[in-house]
Design an enzyme around this catalytic site. Structure first.
Site, short mmCIF file in Angstrom:
data_model
loop_
_atom_site.label_atom_id
_atom_site.label_comp_id
_atom_site.label_asym_id
_atom_site.label_seq_id
_atom_site.Cartn_x
_atom_site.Cartn_y
_atom_site.Cartn_z
N ARG A 83 0.84 -1.22 0.00
CA ARG A 83 0.00 0.00 0.00
C ARG A 83 0.86 1.25 0.00
NH1 ARG A 83 -3.63 2.49 4.20
NH2 ARG A 83 -5.25 3.56 3.01
N HIS B 265 0.68 4.32 -2.80
CA HIS B 265 0.44 5.70 -2.37
C HIS B 265 1.62 6.59 -2.72
CE1 HIS B 265 -3.25 5.61 0.40
NE2 HIS B 265 -3.22 4.45 -0.24
N ASN C 189 -3.41 9.49 3.85
CA ASN C 189 -2.23 8.67 4.12
C ASN C 189 -2.06 8.31 5.59
OD1 ASN C 189 -1.27 8.31 1.50
ND2 ASN C 189 -0.13 10.25 1.52
N HIS D 24 -5.71 -6.28 -3.54
CA HIS D 24 -6.69 -6.36 -2.46
C HIS D 24 -6.97 -7.80 -2.05
CE1 HIS D 24 -8.54 -2.05 -2.99
NE2 HIS D 24 -7.28 -2.05 -2.60
#
Length: 327
Positions: free
Chosen positions: A61, A65, A93, A195
């Site tokens: 992740r 990001h 975040n 995911h």
């Protein structure tokens, strides 16, 4: 005519920028500098994963990001100062798990312990390698990564807004966000496959199981049994810190079960389930649900493309001594 010419020049400029940026990336970039860089990073990542499984989804992740906000330049690692609110402190975040940051820090420490590697490998490349390694350690494919990124010289919270996908996004919004990073519909579907790992806070799915719309409280695309499971795990008065698995079937395994879940109405977010309900993405979901090898190859290709986004070169970047600070 002038508008068309200007548009063509803009597109050509963007194309050249993307290609010049990624031109410096290559496998074995550090062969003559720090030849064992990939093994050193992998050993550090493996040790961190043994300490906590959260390392895997947290690192993945963190990478997304980072890359989706001004490119893969480790700018998400930068800590805020009195004079600058950095990316990591933007509200979108704040849920990035500390284990992702710690993975990069530990790998950097391991590299700095080797004299010829000390301060020779960018934090952006360390994060790229670590992301590849956590995928493989979770049972996913092993693949070669391109290296040679420099670390970014800027990190502001103000630059984050509108750049990251949201749980409520539909295929139009998702496709648009990914296209801004040179990524296709297929790339979006493949990268959504991450995911298959990780967690989400209960509050992120409340709108699907309690307050969907004025007509029905529950999103009709959610599997009824799954709704029951979600409500049991996430009652309306749940502690907002409580998290649930993104993949209710094989939450610790990187596999194509994510797509099989979508076929059964078990996508956790709206942005997951729309990949099956939208006719543009459904055929790909069905294909990868039936063939894990095809998904793995598509995922590798998309990860390599993602790693080329916004690469910093020359005076636009440097190699940080501390991944959390400009130095």
């Amino acid at each position: 005519m002038v508008i068309k010419t200007n548009l063509l020049l803009l597109l050509l400029s963007l194309f050249l920028t993307l290609n010049l940026s990624s031109a410096q990336l290559r496998r074995n970039f550090y062969a003559g500098i720090c030849p064992n860089v990939e093994q050193i990073v992998r050993n550090a990542v493996q040790k961190k994963v043994q300490q906590t499984f959260t390392t895997i989804p947290a690192t993945l992740r963190l990478y997304f990001h980072d890359c989706f906000v001004n490119g893969c330049d480790a700018s998400v690692m930068i800590a805020s100062t009195d004079n600058n609110k950095a990316e990591k402190d933007h509200e979108e975040n704040l849920s990035l798990a500390g284990d992702g940051f710690d993975t990069v820090i530990k790998a950097k420490e391991a590299l700095d312990a080797v004299p010829n590697c000390r301060n020779k490998v960018s934090c952006a490349d360390i994060l790229t390698m670590a992301t590849r390694d956590v995928v493989n350690l979770a049972g996913g494919p092993k693949y070669d990564v391109e290296l040679g990124r420099l670390d970014g010289l800027s990190s502001t919270a103000a630059s984050v807004g509108g750049k990251l996908p949201h749980p409520t996004d539909d295929v139009n919004k998702l496709t648009s966000l990914f296209a801004k990073n040179g990524l296709s519909l297929n790339d979006m579907i493949a990268l959504s496959g991450t995911h298959t790992l990780g967690f989400a806070h209960c509050t992120k799915v409340f709108d699907r199981i309690y307050t969907f719309n004025k007509t029905t409280k529950v999103d009709p695309t959610v599997n009824k049994d799954y709704v029951t499971e979600l409500k049991a795990s996430c009652p309306q008065n749940v502690d907002p810190r409580v998290a649930i698995n993104m993949d209710p079937t094989t939450p610790r395994q990187f596999d194509n079960v994510y797509y099989k879940n979508l076929q059964q109405g078990k996508g956790l977010f709206t942005s997951d389930q729309v990949l099956f309900t939208d006719r543009r993405s459904k055929p790909t979901v069905d294909l990868w649900a039936s063939n894990g090898q095809l998904f793995n190859q598509a995922f590798i290709n998309s990860m390599i493309k993602l790693g080329r986004v916004g690469v910093k070169t020359g005076s636009n970047g440097n190699i940080r001594r501390d991944c959390g600070a400009f130095n």
